[in-house]
Design a protein around this motif. Structure first.
Motif, PDB file in Angstrom:
ATOM      1  N   GLU A  69      32.568  67.693  29.419  1.00  0.00           N
ATOM      2  CA  GLU A  69      32.316  69.073  28.768  1.00  0.00           C
ATOM      3  C   GLU A  69      31.661  69.943  29.962  1.00  0.00           C
ATOM      4  O   GLU A  69      31.183  69.511  30.930  1.00  0.00           O
ATOM      5  CB  GLU A  69      31.374  68.650  27.609  1.00  0.00           C
ATOM      6  CG  GLU A  69      32.176  68.023  26.555  1.00  0.00           C
ATOM      7  CD  GLU A  69      31.387  67.607  25.304  1.00  0.00           C
ATOM      8  OE1 GLU A  69      32.006  67.243  24.435  1.00  0.00           O
ATOM      9  OE2 GLU A  69      30.133  67.569  25.567  1.00  0.00           O
ATOM     10  N   CYS A  72      29.863  77.163  28.820  1.00  0.00           N
ATOM     11  CA  CYS A  72      30.505  78.285  29.405  1.00  0.00           C
ATOM     12  C   CYS A  72      29.279  79.259  29.744  1.00  0.00           C
ATOM     13  O   CYS A  72      28.249  79.308  29.104  1.00  0.00           O
ATOM     14  CB  CYS A  72      31.446  79.176  28.157  1.00  0.00           C
ATOM     15  SG  CYS A  72      32.123  80.749  28.648  1.00  0.00           S
ATOM     16  N   GLN A  79      32.173  73.030  25.693  1.00  0.00           N
ATOM     17  CA  GLN A  79      33.416  72.945  25.445  1.00  0.00           C
ATOM     18  C   GLN A  79      34.016  71.843  26.204  1.00  0.00           C
ATOM     19  O   GLN A  79      33.458  71.655  27.349  1.00  0.00           O
ATOM     20  CB  GLN A  79      34.349  74.188  25.549  1.00  0.00           C
ATOM     21  CG  GLN A  79      33.815  75.304  24.567  1.00  0.00           C
ATOM     22  CD  GLN A  79      34.905  76.584  24.570  1.00  0.00           C
ATOM     23  OE1 GLN A  79      35.815  76.388  25.115  1.00  0.00           O
ATOM     24  NE2 GLN A  79      34.068  77.641  24.084  1.00  0.00           N
ATOM     25  N   HIS A  80      35.204  71.319  26.015  1.00  0.00           N
ATOM     26  CA  HIS A  80      36.148  70.520  26.692  1.00  0.00           C
ATOM     27  C   HIS A  80      36.352  71.137  28.065  1.00  0.00           C
ATOM     28  O   HIS A  80      36.847  72.263  28.184  1.00  0.00           O
ATOM     29  CB  HIS A  80      37.034  69.827  25.878  1.00  0.00           C
ATOM     30  CG  HIS A  80      37.868  68.450  26.599  1.00  0.00           C
ATOM     31  ND1 HIS A  80      38.892  68.791  27.490  1.00  0.00           N
ATOM     32  CD2 HIS A  80      37.143  67.264  26.586  1.00  0.00           C
ATOM     33  CE1 HIS A  80      39.112  67.557  27.862  1.00  0.00           C
ATOM     34  NE2 HIS A  80      38.144  66.585  27.294  1.00  0.00           N
ATOM     35  N   ARG A  81      36.663  70.295  29.081  1.00  0.00           N
ATOM     36  CA  ARG A  81      37.119  70.953  30.490  1.00  0.00           C
ATOM     37  C   ARG A  81      38.488  71.251  30.403  1.00  0.00           C
ATOM     38  O   ARG A  81      38.617  72.143  31.181  1.00  0.00           O
ATOM     39  CB  ARG A  81      36.912  69.564  31.462  1.00  0.00           C
ATOM     40  CG  ARG A  81      35.611  69.293  31.836  1.00  0.00           C
ATOM     41  CD  ARG A  81      35.362  69.158  33.270  1.00  0.00           C
ATOM     42  NE  ARG A  81      34.007  69.020  33.825  1.00  0.00           N
ATOM     43  CZ  ARG A  81      33.342  69.957  34.184  1.00  0.00           C
ATOM     44  NH1 ARG A  81      33.898  71.133  34.293  1.00  0.00           N
ATOM     45  NH2 ARG A  81      32.043  69.684  34.508  1.00  0.00           N
ATOM     46  N   SER A  82      39.187  71.049  29.111  1.00  0.00           N
ATOM     47  CA  SER A  82      40.608  71.577  29.295  1.00  0.00           C
ATOM     48  C   SER A  82      40.586  73.060  28.859  1.00  0.00           C
ATOM     49  O   SER A  82      41.726  73.824  28.968  1.00  0.00           O
ATOM     50  CB  SER A  82      41.505  70.827  28.273  1.00  0.00           C
ATOM     51  OG  SER A  82      40.928  71.058  26.876  1.00  0.00           O
ATOM     52  N   HIS A  83      39.440  73.499  28.264  1.00  0.00           N
ATOM     53  CA  HIS A  83      39.452  75.128  28.193  1.00  0.00           C
ATOM     54  C   HIS A  83      38.570  75.754  29.208  1.00  0.00           C
ATOM     55  O   HIS A  83      38.446  76.851  28.976  1.00  0.00           O
ATOM     56  CB  HIS A  83      38.462  75.259  26.861  1.00  0.00           C
ATOM     57  CG  HIS A  83      38.924  74.486  25.724  1.00  0.00           C
ATOM     58  ND1 HIS A  83      38.215  73.776  24.644  1.00  0.00           N
ATOM     59  CD2 HIS A  83      40.384  74.547  25.252  1.00  0.00           C
ATOM     60  CE1 HIS A  83      39.079  73.490  23.776  1.00  0.00           C
ATOM     61  NE2 HIS A  83      40.510  74.020  23.949  1.00  0.00           N
ATOM     62  N   ALA A  85      38.668  78.383  32.083  1.00  0.00           N
ATOM     63  CA  ALA A  85      39.636  79.568  32.500  1.00  0.00           C
ATOM     64  C   ALA A  85      39.568  79.752  33.847  1.00  0.00           C
ATOM     65  O   ALA A  85      40.463  80.138  34.801  1.00  0.00           O
ATOM     66  CB  ALA A  85      39.576  80.857  31.635  1.00  0.00           C
ATOM     67  N   CYS A  95      35.075  79.960  29.949  1.00  0.00           N
ATOM     68  CA  CYS A  95      36.026  79.141  28.863  1.00  0.00           C
ATOM     69  C   CYS A  95      37.298  80.345  28.733  1.00  0.00           C
ATOM     70  O   CYS A  95      37.189  81.594  28.869  1.00  0.00           O
ATOM     71  CB  CYS A  95      35.500  78.932  27.753  1.00  0.00           C
ATOM     72  SG  CYS A  95      34.929  80.302  26.811  1.00  0.00           S
ATOM     73  N   GLN A  96      38.212  79.879  27.923  1.00  0.00           N
ATOM     74  CA  GLN A  96      39.396  80.797  27.805  1.00  0.00           C
ATOM     75  C   GLN A  96      39.165  81.618  26.740  1.00  0.00           C
ATOM     76  O   GLN A  96      40.025  82.522  26.786  1.00  0.00           O
ATOM     77  CB  GLN A  96      40.640  79.753  27.345  1.00  0.00           C
ATOM     78  CG  GLN A  96      41.076  78.664  28.358  1.00  0.00           C
ATOM     79  CD  GLN A  96      42.058  77.830  27.898  1.00  0.00           C
ATOM     80  OE1 GLN A  96      42.265  77.642  26.744  1.00  0.00           O
ATOM     81  NE2 GLN A  96      42.783  76.854  28.679  1.00  0.00           N
ATOM     82  N   ASP A  97      38.352  81.392  25.904  1.00  0.00           N
ATOM     83  CA  ASP A  97      38.027  82.469  24.847  1.00  0.00           C
ATOM     84  C   ASP A  97      37.209  83.617  25.406  1.00  0.00           C
ATOM     85  O   ASP A  97      37.443  84.550  25.125  1.00  0.00           O
ATOM     86  CB  ASP A  97      37.126  81.905  23.695  1.00  0.00           C
ATOM     87  CG  ASP A  97      38.090  80.980  23.184  1.00  0.00           C
ATOM     88  OD1 ASP A  97      39.068  80.733  22.834  1.00  0.00           O
ATOM     89  OD2 ASP A  97      37.114  79.653  22.298  1.00  0.00           O
ATOM     90  N   ASP A  99      37.655  84.612  28.577  1.00  0.00           N
ATOM     91  CA  ASP A  99      38.178  85.108  29.963  1.00  0.00           C
ATOM     92  C   ASP A  99      39.143  86.388  29.585  1.00  0.00           C
ATOM     93  O   ASP A  99      39.596  86.545  28.398  1.00  0.00           O
ATOM     94  CB  ASP A  99      39.202  84.156  30.406  1.00  0.00           C
ATOM     95  CG  ASP A  99      39.989  84.623  31.563  1.00  0.00           C
ATOM     96  OD1 ASP A  99      39.428  85.484  32.268  1.00  0.00           O
ATOM     97  OD2 ASP A  99      41.168  84.158  31.691  1.00  0.00           O
TER      98      ASP A  99
END
Length: 99
Positions: A69, A72, A79-83, A85, A95-97, A99
């Motif tokens: 994790e 951001c 958040q999880h590392r897959s998110h 950005a 994070c992607q949210d 970005d």
């Protein structure tokens, strides 16, 4: 009789001439009184969502950030590392949210 629907609408108050002193006095008399008094309805009190909760004790389990994790640097959510950005450095991850 034909009606011109594109013409501006006129009210009865518009017919009163307000350019003269007599017209202003007539306009004052033509105004209806607005009743701002209380209607007597009893309203139940409600709690404001942002009420002071300083006296409240919260209970819950806090889990530390896991190895997969990140936090951001924009919204400060874990958040999880897959998110991920964007990564600027080890301390600046977005994070992607955000970005």
């Amino acid at each position: 009789m034909a009606t011109d629907y594109d013409a501006p609408r006129r009210r009865a108050d518009d017919d009163i001439e307000t350019d003269s002193l007599e017209g202003l006095k007539a306009a004052e008399k033509a105004e209806t009184a607005v009743d701002d008094t209380d209607d007597g309805e009893i309203v139940e009190p409600f709690d404001v969502p942002m009420a002071d909760l300083s006296g409240e004790e919260l209970s819950g389990t806090v889990t530390p950030r896991q190895s997969d994790e990140f936090t951001c640097s924009e919204c400060f959510l874990v958040q999880h590392r897959s998110h991920i950005a964007k990564t600027f450095s080890d301390s600046e991850i977005i994070c992607q949210d955000c970005d």
